[in-house]
Motif scaffolding. Sequence first.
Motif, short mmCIF file in Angstrom:
data_model
loop_
_atom_site.label_atom_id
_atom_site.label_comp_id
_atom_site.label_asym_id
_atom_site.label_seq_id
_atom_site.Cartn_x
_atom_site.Cartn_y
_atom_site.Cartn_z
N ALA A 55 38.55 48.62 48.86
CA ALA A 55 38.67 48.71 50.31
C ALA A 55 39.50 49.91 50.75
CB ALA A 55 39.26 47.42 50.87
N GLY A 56 39.36 51.02 50.02
CA GLY A 56 40.02 52.25 50.41
C GLY A 56 41.44 52.42 49.94
N ARG A 57 41.94 51.44 49.17
CA ARG A 57 43.32 51.53 48.69
C ARG A 57 43.37 51.33 47.18
NH1 ARG A 57 47.30 51.91 52.46
NH2 ARG A 57 46.59 51.64 54.62
N ILE A 58 44.50 51.73 46.61
CA ILE A 58 44.70 51.58 45.17
C ILE A 58 45.10 50.13 44.90
CG2 ILE A 58 46.08 52.33 43.19
CD1 ILE A 58 46.36 55.04 44.68
N ALA A 59 44.31 49.45 44.09
CA ALA A 59 44.55 48.04 43.79
C ALA A 59 45.33 47.86 42.49
CB ALA A 59 43.22 47.29 43.70
N TYR A 60 45.21 48.84 41.58
CA TYR A 60 45.88 48.71 40.29
C TYR A 60 45.90 50.07 39.61
CZ TYR A 60 46.82 47.45 35.42
OH TYR A 60 47.35 47.39 34.17
N ALA A 61 46.97 50.35 38.87
CA ALA A 61 47.05 51.55 38.04
C ALA A 61 47.79 51.16 36.78
CB ALA A 61 47.79 52.67 38.77
N GLY A 62 47.10 51.18 35.65
CA GLY A 62 47.74 50.76 34.40
C GLY A 62 46.77 50.79 33.24
N THR A 63 46.75 49.72 32.46
CA THR A 63 45.94 49.71 31.24
C THR A 63 44.47 49.44 31.54
OG1 THR A 63 46.20 47.34 30.82
CG2 THR A 63 47.93 48.81 29.95
N GLN A 64 43.64 49.93 30.66
CA GLN A 64 42.19 49.71 30.79
C GLN A 64 41.87 48.21 30.71
OE1 GLN A 64 38.81 50.82 31.50
NE2 GLN A 64 39.01 52.40 29.92
N ARG A 65 42.52 47.53 29.80
CA ARG A 65 42.24 46.10 29.60
C ARG A 65 42.57 45.30 30.86
NH1 ARG A 65 44.78 42.41 24.68
NH2 ARG A 65 43.80 40.42 25.30
N GLN A 66 43.74 45.54 31.43
CA GLN A 66 44.14 44.79 32.61
C GLN A 66 43.27 45.15 33.81
OE1 GLN A 66 46.20 42.32 32.70
NE2 GLN A 66 46.12 41.98 34.92
N ALA A 67 42.89 46.40 33.93
CA ALA A 67 42.05 46.83 35.04
C ALA A 67 40.70 46.12 35.00
CB ALA A 67 41.85 48.35 34.99
N ARG A 68 40.10 46.02 33.82
CA ARG A 68 38.80 45.35 33.71
C ARG A 68 38.93 43.86 33.99
NH1 ARG A 68 34.49 48.12 32.04
NH2 ARG A 68 34.82 50.23 31.24
N ALA A 69 40.05 43.28 33.56
CA ALA A 69 40.27 41.85 33.81
C ALA A 69 40.41 41.58 35.31
CB ALA A 69 41.50 41.38 33.07
N MET A 70 41.13 42.46 36.00
CA MET A 70 41.31 42.29 37.44
C MET A 70 40.01 42.50 38.20
SD MET A 70 44.95 44.11 38.36
CE MET A 70 44.66 43.77 40.09
N ALA A 71 39.20 43.46 37.75
CA ALA A 71 38.00 43.83 38.49
C ALA A 71 36.89 42.80 38.34
CB ALA A 71 37.51 45.20 38.02
N GLY A 72 36.83 42.12 37.21
CA GLY A 72 35.74 41.19 36.97
C GLY A 72 34.47 41.94 36.61
N GLY A 73 33.36 41.25 36.70
CA GLY A 73 32.11 41.85 36.24
C GLY A 73 31.43 42.74 37.25
N ASP A 74 31.63 42.48 38.54
CA ASP A 74 30.92 43.24 39.58
C ASP A 74 31.78 44.41 40.02
OD1 ASP A 74 28.99 43.94 41.38
OD2 ASP A 74 29.65 42.53 42.92
N VAL A 75 31.73 45.49 39.26
CA VAL A 75 32.60 46.63 39.51
C VAL A 75 31.83 47.92 39.29
CG1 VAL A 75 33.42 46.59 37.12
CG2 VAL A 75 34.79 47.74 38.86
N ARG A 76 32.09 48.90 40.12
CA ARG A 76 31.57 50.25 39.89
C ARG A 76 32.47 50.93 38.88
NH1 ARG A 76 31.38 53.49 45.21
NH2 ARG A 76 33.49 52.69 45.37
N VAL A 77 31.91 51.65 37.95
CA VAL A 77 32.69 52.31 36.91
C VAL A 77 32.46 53.81 37.01
CG1 VAL A 77 33.09 52.60 34.45
CG2 VAL A 77 32.57 50.32 35.39
#
Length: 569
Positions: A55-77
Motif C-alpha cells: 500500500a505504498g509503504r515499507i512493510a518490512y526490511a530484513g531477512t529473506q525468510r521472514q519477508a516471505r513468511a510475512m508476505a504469504g503466497g500471494d506476493v509480487r516478487v
Amino acid sequence: MRMFWRRVAVVVSSGVMVLGNAAVADPRMTLYSGGDILTMEGSEPRYVEALLEHAGRIAYAGTQRQARAMAGGDVRVVDLAGATLLPGLIDAHGHFIVASHTLLNADLSGVRTIPELIARLKVHAASVPPGEWIEGMGYRLEQLEERRHPTTSELDQVSEVRPVFIQDGSGHQGAINRVLQRQMGWQADAPPGEARVFALMQARPPRSPQRIREGVQRAVALWTQHGQTTASELGLGLGGQDLAVVKHIQAEPLLPIDLAIYAKHDWWERLGPQQRGNGRYDNRVRWSGVKVWLDGNTSELARRSASDPGQGVEDLVQLLQRLRSDSSWPAARQLAAHAVGDQAADQLLQAVNQFLATQGPLDHRTVLHHGVVLRPDQIEQVKRLGVVVSFTAAGLYPMGDALTRALGPERQGWLGPIGSVQRTGRPFTLHHDLPAGVSPSLMDALWSAVTRTSRSGAVLQPQERITPYAGLQALTRYAAYQLFEEQQKGTLAVGKLADLVVLDANPLKVDPMAIRQIKVLATIKEGKEIYRSPQWNRSVARARQPVAHQDETAVPKAAAEQRPTQKRR
C-alpha cells in the motif's frame, strides 16, 4: 521522452515481476530481493536481504525468510538480479517549474562556438509555435571559443521579426536580439545581466495548456529517469507564468512524484492561504518555504553589497521572524538562501544568529544553498546555528579549475568544503540545480563530492572529499531532513513511503571514479514503478556480496556522523 509512470507491475508464472499495462494498483505485497538493499539507516552502511512494500509503504526490511513468511503466497516478487536498491533520491535544490519551460527550448549545452549556437537556435526556431519567443539555454562562456555572449546582431540571424532570448548555463546571464531589445525598451548595451535576465523571464508570453503539459511531462521524465522521487522548485516566481503552471499541475494532476516549492520572497503577498497550504502535499505539491538570493553566480564569485534592498541582514532577520509569526503561513516556514560566496554566507549566518538570539533554540533548518566558498569560521557557525548547507557539487568538474584560479592561493582552500561540513556532524545535501546545473544526474553530484576531480584531472582540495556512503546520505536521508520530511522519506525504515531507486551498481563497491557511470534501472514512487530503463530487461547486473564498509584506500574515511534528531517545528 517516453512516460512510464502509468505502468504497473503484474506477475508471470515464474513469480518474477514484469511490466504490464494494468491501470489499477495491485493490493498485494511486493517483495524485493536478489541484490544489495542499502537502508541508509545509521552512520555505517546497513544491508538487508529483502524488502516488503504494501500500500505504498515499507512493510518490512530484513531477512529473506521472514519477508516471505510475512508476505504469504500471494506476493509480487521483484528479482533485483544483482542490482542495488536504495531509498528514492531527493532533489534538494532544483528548479522543476523553470525546467518545465526550458526543456521546450533549444538545448545550447556543449556548444563550442557562437556560429554553432546560432545554428542550433535556427533549427529550433522552426518548431516554436506562433506567439512564443525563440529561446535557448545551456551555453557556457568558458566553453565558447569566443569567450563572450552572442551580440544582438548575431542573434538577429536567428530572427529579425520574432523575439530571441538565450540564457547561459547558470541561468543568470544571457543575450537577446534587437526585436526583444526594442520590446523591453532597453538601449543597446552589454548583454543582459542577472537583473535583466530575471526581468525577461517575467515578461515571456504565457504558454498554452498543451505546452505546459508537454513541458511538465518532459521534466517528470528527466527527474524520474535519474531516480528522483521528490523534486523541488527553489524560486517559484522567476517566471511570469509559474503560479499558473503549478495550478495546472494540481488540477489535472500531472505529477507522479512529489514537488516541494519555495516561493521567491517578494511573492509573499501573491500567495493566498490556498497556495501556502498546511504543510501537506496536495496533488503532489507542497509549499515548503521562501527563497532569497543574496548574491549572483559563480562567474562573479558572488560579491554583492549587503545593502541591497530587501536582502540585508536586518531584512533577513525580519523575514525569519515573519515566517515564524505570520498566522497566514501555517506551514511553509523555512528560509532557503542562495549564497554562492562567503560574503553572502556572512549575511545569512549573521541574520540567523540575531534571529535565534531573540527566539531561543528552534529547529528552523535554514538552508544555505550552493556554498561555493565557505570559510572555516563560517562552517563552525553552520554547526552552532543549526543551518543546513546544500552544495552544488557537480560544478566542481567543469568549473573547478577556473574557480581555483579566481580564488587564488589564499582562498582556494575554501572552495566547496563538503568534507569540512560533513566532519562537523551537521546534515548536508548535494544537488544538481537543474536546469542551471551541469547535469540532472545526482550520481554526477555524488562522483564530484567523492573524487573532487576537475576537468584538468586535478583533485581539488583532497581533504574535502567524502566517502560514497556520506554522499548517499546527502542524497537521501539528509535531503529528507532538509525538507522536514525525514519521518516519511530518506531511509528504508518500516512505515516510511516506499520511494525507491534501483541502480545498476552499488556506489559503495565500485571504483570511485566509476560512480558517475552508474545508471538508474528503475524509479518507484510509493510502490508504483514510474520509470524503468530498457537496460534492466536486456542486461543483468553482476551480483556482489554486501560489504560493511567502503574501501578506505580509495577515499579517506570521514569522521563519524551524527544522526539528525527530530525536534518540534
